[in-house]
Design an enzyme around this catalytic site. Structure first.
Site, PDB file in Angstrom:
ATOM      1  N   HIS A  58       0.849  -1.203   0.000  1.00  0.00           N
ATOM      2  CA  HIS A  58       0.000   0.000   0.000  1.00  0.00           C
ATOM      3  C   HIS A  58       0.887   1.257   0.000  1.00  0.00           C
ATOM      4  O   HIS A  58       0.721   2.143  -0.835  1.00  0.00           O
ATOM      5  CB  HIS A  58      -0.902  -0.051   1.240  1.00  0.00           C
ATOM      6  CG  HIS A  58      -1.757   1.160   1.447  1.00  0.00           C
ATOM      7  ND1 HIS A  58      -3.111   1.149   1.262  1.00  0.00           N
ATOM      8  CD2 HIS A  58      -1.453   2.429   1.838  1.00  0.00           C
ATOM      9  CE1 HIS A  58      -3.607   2.352   1.512  1.00  0.00           C
ATOM     10  NE2 HIS A  58      -2.609   3.149   1.875  1.00  0.00           N
ATOM     11  N   GLU A  59       1.836   1.310   0.931  1.00  0.00           N
ATOM     12  CA  GLU A  59       2.674   2.518   1.050  1.00  0.00           C
ATOM     13  C   GLU A  59       3.580   2.676  -0.168  1.00  0.00           C
ATOM     14  O   GLU A  59       3.832   3.794  -0.617  1.00  0.00           O
ATOM     15  CB  GLU A  59       3.519   2.464   2.333  1.00  0.00           C
ATOM     16  CG  GLU A  59       2.744   2.268   3.630  1.00  0.00           C
ATOM     17  CD  GLU A  59       1.604   3.254   3.827  1.00  0.00           C
ATOM     18  OE1 GLU A  59       1.667   4.378   3.287  1.00  0.00           O
ATOM     19  OE2 GLU A  59       0.631   2.893   4.524  1.00  0.00           O
TER      20      GLU A  59
HETATM   21 ZN   LIG Z   1      -2.458   5.190   2.259  1.00  0.00          ZN
END
Ligand SMILES: [Zn+2]
Length: 873
Positions: A313-314
Site C-alpha cells: 500500500h505505502e
Molecule cells: Zn495510504
C-alpha cells in the site's frame, strides 16, 4: 497513509468559514533548505529555514502555515533588498503572517526564518518516541496537516517544491530522511554530527520525513534501488520478511507503472510509537513495528499478509500520491483507494497461495456495511479544516474506493485500465491532479463512458441493491434487474429510493444453463435474457461489483443446493454477505441465510468459512435467546465439525497456508461460538503446552486456543498470559497475548485488564485499543463502557491525532436500548475529538441490532426447533 483503525465523523462547517483555512495565493515555494537540531534533554528542536519562492503579485505580506512554532527572526529578501518581517500568529488557523514595510514585487524572493519547535508527545509533527528499551528518538508524522509543526511552510498538497534537509544529531544517532545521505561530518561542537541529505524531487510538504535515534538496518536492492529496513537495536533480524516483500513489490511496480521508482532509495522504518499504521513519506516509509517486523519462521499467515499488504500500500503511494498528488484533500480517496486496490496485486503475484483476492471480497463487505448507514458519506467529500481532512480516513475512502476501482478494472479489462493509469501518471508526474483527470485518462484510453459510470459511485452515498427476478421460458431465462439504495434502516429501505447508478453488472446462471454475461445496468429497472433455463441467476458473478444483490426466496433455496459446484469461493463469500444483508432488513427470513450456510458445509476455503463464522458469531452474540442457546450451539457444531475432522487439529506437513489458517478459524467457531466440549479440551491441552513453550504450538492455532481457554480462564491463566506479554520477543507475540487479556469471561481479570490499559505498561497508542477490545467482548461490554466513562478525561486524547473517537466507534457493538441511551447522554456532555459522525453511526448501528433482535429472534427460534438437529440432511 494506512490507518490502524477506522474513525470517521465530519463535523458540520460552513464552507465560507472553512475556506478561510487555506493559504492566500500570494507566493509559491520552489525550494526549502531546512536545518534541524533536536535536543533530547529539552525535548525541543531548533530550526533554520530558507524558502525560495516566486511572489505572484505585489504584496507586503506572505502567509505560511505554522503551529507550535516560536519564531526568533524572519526576513524576506526580494528585488535585491532584505527586510526584517513582523510575524503575526493565528493559532486557530495555524498560520503565520510575515509582514514587511515595503511591498515585495512579483518574481523570485527568499524567506529566511530561525525558530524553535517542540518535540511533542502527541505522535504528530516532529515528535518524541521511546523504543522498547526506553531510548528516546524523534520522528515525523506530517499527513495531513502537521508539517507546519516542524517548519513554517506552504503546507497544502498543491504547493510542491524540492527540499534540502540537514539534521544535527547526537554522536552515535542515526538520521534518516527522504533521500540519500550526501555528507555526514562531526560537529558543530563536541558530541554532535551533521548529516546533509540530497535534494528531493518536487513533492508536497506532508511527505517530508526525518527519523533521529538509535537504529540499525538490513539492506537489499531491487532493480538497482537500495532498500533498507531500519529497526531499533536488536530487532533487525525481524525485518527480513519485510525486506523480501519490498524487493518483490518494487520489481512488480516498476513494471506495472512503467515508470521506474523515482526516489533513488527506499527505507522502511519501524517505530515503537506511531499513531497511524504506516506513512508513505517519499523514500522513507514509517511503520508501526507490528506492521513491519515479524519472525519469518513462526509468524501467522494473517500477520504476513497484513505486513506485505501494508508495505505494498505505502509503496504504491510512491507513484500514486507522492509522484502524482491530489490537488486538495477532497480527492484523498483517490490516493487511498488506489493504494488499497493496488496493494493486492504484487502480493498476489508474490504469494498466490495466500488467496489475497478473497480478502479483497471480504473488504468489499466491510465497506458496504459502513456505507449502509444513513450517516455514511459519498466517496468524494468536501474537507477544509484539519479535523475534517483527518476524518476522511475511513472505510469509505479506503475500502469502497478500492472496490469501485476493482469493478472498473474488471469492466474495462486489466490491461486497458493499466494503460489508463500509466497515461495519468506520465501526464501529471511531479505535479497535482484531480479525480476527473483520472477518469478522463481512463475514458480516453478505453473509449468507454468511465466519466459517466464513476460519478454515480463517487458522488452518491450508499451501496446499490440490485434485486433479481428470474423466469424460465423455453430455453432461455428472462432476468429483470432493478436497483435501489440499500439502507440498514428498514423504514428507509422499504420506502425505496430514486438514485440510479450506472452498474457494470455480471450475471451467472446454474451450471446446466451455463450462461455468464456482463451488462451495464443504467436504469431503475431493466430486463435481460440469458440462454438456457436456470432456476436462479447470480447478479454479481466474479464478485467484483460494488453492489448488494437481492433474490427471491425460491431462487435462494435452489442456489443453496448448487453453491458448492456452481459458484467460485469469491461468489460464495459475496452471496453469504448479500443474503445476510437481506435478512437484516427483513427482505428475507433468517432461515434463507442458514440454508445457504448449510449448502456450504463441504466448503474448505478459509475465507468463505471466515465470512460465515463472523455472521454466526453475530447471530450467537446478539440474536440467540438463552432458551435457544443449546440448539444453536448444537447446530453450529453439526455444521462445522465435518470440516474440523477433515482438517484435523494437528498441522500436516506440506499443507497449504489456507488449510493452516482454516484450522484456527474452526477452533474459534467450535470452541468460542459453539462452546463445543471436545474443542475446549483440545484448547486446554494446547494452552498448557503453549504456556510452557509458545513455539511448540502452531501460530495459526495459538490465538484461537488461548481465546477458548480464556473463556473459562482463572487468575492463574491470566498471570501466565500477562508474563508472556512482558517477555514477548516480537510485536506479534506482545499484541497476541495482550489481546487475550481482553477475552476472559470472568469480570475480575477484565477489571485488571482495564487498569492495565491505562498503566505505563501500555503505550499510549495502544490504550484505547485494549479498552475497546474489552468492550467488544460480550462479557466485558458493560464493564469497559463504565470504565471508559469513569476515566474519560484521562483517555479522551490518548493515541495521537486519531484519539478517543475509537471508544465512540466501538460502542456500535452494543445491542441494547438502555446502553444506546447512555451513549447518547454521555457524549452529549463529553466531547470525543473528531467523532461527530462516528457517534451518529454508532447510535444507528445499536438501533439496528436492537431492531434485528426483535424482528428475527422468534423466526430464528422456530427455525432452530425444526432444523436444529438436521444439518446436512
Ligand atoms: Zn495510504
Amino acid at each position: 497513509m494506512k490507518r490502524i483503525f477506522l474513525l470517521a465523523g465530519l463535523c458540520s462547517c460552513l464552507v465560507v468559514v472553512c475556506a478561510a483555512q487555506r493559504l492566500p495565493e500570494l507566493a509559491v515555494p520552489d525550494n526549502y533548505k531546512l536545518a534541524f537540531a533536536p535536543d533530547f534533554t529539552k525535548n525541543n528542536f531548533s530550526g533554520e529555514e530558507t524558502i525560495q519562492v516566486r511572489v505572484l503579485k505585489p504584496t507586503s505580506e506572505i502567509v505560511l502555515n505554522a503551529a507550535e512554532i516560536n519564531f526568533d527572526v524572519a526576513t524576506i529578501t526580494g528585488g535585491g533588498a532584505s527586510q526584517k518581517a513582523k510575524v503575526t500568529l493565528n493559532k486557530e488557523k495555524e498560520m503565520a503572517t510575515l509582514t514587511v514595510g515595503n511591498p515585495i514585487q512579483p518574481g523570485a524572493a527568499t524567506i529566511q526564518i530561525r525558530y524553535t519547535g517542540i518535540l511533542n508527545d502527541q505522535l504528530r509533527g516532529f515528535y518524541l518516541g521511546k523504543d522498547s528499551d526506553g531510548r528516546k528518538y524523534a520522528a515525523t508524522q506530517f499527513e495531513a496537516t502537521d508539517a507546519r509543526r516542524a517548519f513554517p511552510s506552504f503546507d497544502e498538497p498543491a504547493y510542491k517544491a524540492t527540499f534540502d534537509v540537514t539534521v544535527t544529531a547526537d554522536q552515535g544517532m542515526t538520521v534518516i530522511s527522504n533521500t540519500k545521505v550526501v555528507s555526514d561530518a562531526p560537529g558543530p561542537g563536541d558530541g554532535k554530527h551533521t548529516v546533509h541529505f540530497a535534494t528531493t524531487p518536487k513533492m508536497s510538504a506532508y511527505l517530508v520525513a526525518m527519523v533521529v535515534g538509535n537504529f540499525e538496518y538490513i539492506e537489499g536492492s531491487a532493480d538497482g534501488i537500495p532498500i533498507r529496513v531500519y529497526t531499533t537495536p536488536g530487532k533487525k533480524e525481524l525485518g527480513t520478511f519485510a525486506l523480501d516483500a519490498a524487493d518483490n513489490i518494487m520489481r512488480y511496480y516498476n513494471r506495472y507503472f512503467d515508470i521506474k521508482y523515482p526516489y533513488g532509495k527506499l527505507d522502511l522504518v519501524g517505530l515503537a510509537d506511531f499513531s497511524a499504521g504506516a506513512m508513505e513519506n517519499t523514500g522513507c516509509i514509517t511503520f508501526r513495528e507490528i506492521l513491519l517486523l515479524l519472525d519469518d519462521k513462526h509468524a501467522s499467515i494473517d500477520l504476513k499478509k497484513d505486513v506485505a499488504s501494508v508495505i505494498a500500500h505505502e509503496m504504491a503511494h510512491q507513484w500514486f500520491g507522492d509522484l502524482v498528488t491530489m490537488k486538495w484533500w477532497d480527492d484523498i480517496w483517490l490516493n487511498e483507494g488506489f493504494a488499497t486496490w493496488m496493494s493486492s496485486k504484487p502480493v498476489e503475484a508474490w504469494k498466490p497461495e495466500w488467496n489475497i483476492d478473497l480478502d479483497d471480497v471480504r473488504e468489499t463487505g466491510d465497506a458496504m456495511n459502513a456505507d449502509s448507514l444513513v450517516n455514511t458519506h459519498p466517496i468524494h467529500q468536501q474537507a477544509e479544516t484539519p479535523q475534517q481532512i483527518l476524518e476522511l480516513a475511513d472505510d469509505i475512502t479506503y475500502g469502497k474506493t478500492a472496490t469501485v476501482l476493482r469493478m472498473l478494472e474488471a469492466y474495462l479489462g486489466p490491461e486497458t485500465f493499466r494503460a489508463g493509469v500509466n497515461a495519468y501518471l506520465k501526464k501529471h508526474a511531479y505535479a497535482n491532479a484531480t479525480a476527473s483527470d483520472f477518469w478522463s485518462a481512463q475514458s480516453q484510453v478505453s473509449k468507454k463512458a468511465v466519466d459517466k459510470i464513476m460519478p454515480t459511485f463517487v458522488e452518491q452515498p450508499g451501496p446499490p441493491l440490485v434485486s433479481v427476478k428470474n423466469q424460465c421460458s423455453g430455453n432461455s431465462t428472462t432476468v429483470s434487474l432493478s436497483q435501489q439504495r440499500y439502507f440498514y434502516d428498514r423504514a428507509l429501505f422499504n420506502a425505496g429510493s430514486k438514485e440510479v447508478w450506472q452498474i457494470p453488472a455480471c450475471m451467472k446462471s446454474s451450471k446446466d444453463a451455463g450462461a455468464e454475461e456482463c451488462e451495464l445496468l443504467t436504469k431503475q429497472e431493466q430486463p435481460f435474457n440469458l440462454p438456457g433455463c436456470s432456476p436462479w441467476v447470480l447478479a454479481n458473478a466474479g464478485a467484483k461489483g460494488y453492489y448488494r444483490s437481492g433474490y427471491e426466496s425460491d431462487a435462494v433455496r435452489s442456489m443453496a443446493k448448487d453453491v458448492e459446484t456452481a459458484l467460485t469461493p469469491a461468489e460464495r463469500i459475496r452471496l453469504l454477505s448479500d443474503i445476510w444483508a437481506s435478512v437484516r432488513v427483513s427482505r428475507e427470513p433468517i432461515g434463507d441465510y442458514l440454508a445457504v450456510a448449510q449448502g456450504m458445509q463441504t466448503d474448505r476455503t478459509s475465507a468463505v468459512l471466515s465470512e460465515m463464522i463472523s455472521q454466526l458469531d453475530y447471530i450467537g452474540e446478539h440474536l440467540v435467546n438463552d432458551s435457544d442457546r443449546e440448539s444453536y450451539d448444537l447446530w453450529v457444531r453439526q455444521l462445522l465439525v465435518p470440516a474440523a475432522k477433515d482438517i484435523g487439529w494437528a498441522p500436516k506437513p506440506g499443507e497449504s497456508p489456507d488449510q493452516s489458517s482454516l484450522r484456527g478459524r474452526l477452533i474459534h467457531a467450535l470452541g468460542y461460538t459453539a462452546r463445543d466440549p471436545e474443542t475446549e479440551a483440545v484448547a486446554r491441552k494446547l494452552t498448557a503446552q503453549g504456556m510452557q513453550d509458545p513455539s511448540s504450538v502452531d501460530r495459526e492455532l495459538l490465538f484461537a486456543v488461548l481465546q477458548v481457554s480464556a473463556l473459562n480462564g482463572d487468575a492463574a491463566l491470566y498471570d501466565a498470559i500477562l508474563s508472556h506479554v512482558k517477555s514477548a520477543k516480537t510485536p506479534e507475540e506482545e499484541y497476541l497475548y495482550q489481546r487475550i487479556l481482553t477475552l476472559f469471561s470472568d469480570p475480575k481479570p477484565l477489571e485488571r485488564t482495564l487498569e492495565y490499559a491505562i498503566s505505563p505498561d501500555v503505550r499510549s497508542q495502544d490504550s484505547l485499543q485494549v479498552i475497546s477490545q474489552v468492550m467488544r467482548n460480550p462479557a466485558g461490554t458493560k464493564l469497559a463502557w463504565d470504565f471508559a466513562r469513569a476515566h474519560w478525561n484521562e483517555i479522551a486524547n490518548l493515541g495521537g491525532a486519531f484519539g478517543g473517537g475509537m471508544i465512540v466507534e466501538n460502542t456500535r457493538s452494543f445491542c441494547d436500548a438502555g446502553m444506546r441511551d447512555e451513549v447518547k447522554d454521555f457524549f452529549s456532555t463529553h466531547h470525543a475529538p473528531a467523532a461527530d459522525r462516528t457517534l451518529k453511526q454508532s447510535l444507528e448501528s445499536i438501533n439496528y441490532c436492537v431492531d434485528l433482535k426483535a424482528q428475527q429472534g422468534t423466526q430464528l427460534a422456530s427455525w432452530l426447533q425444526t432444523h436444529g438437529t438436521s444439518v446436512g440432511e
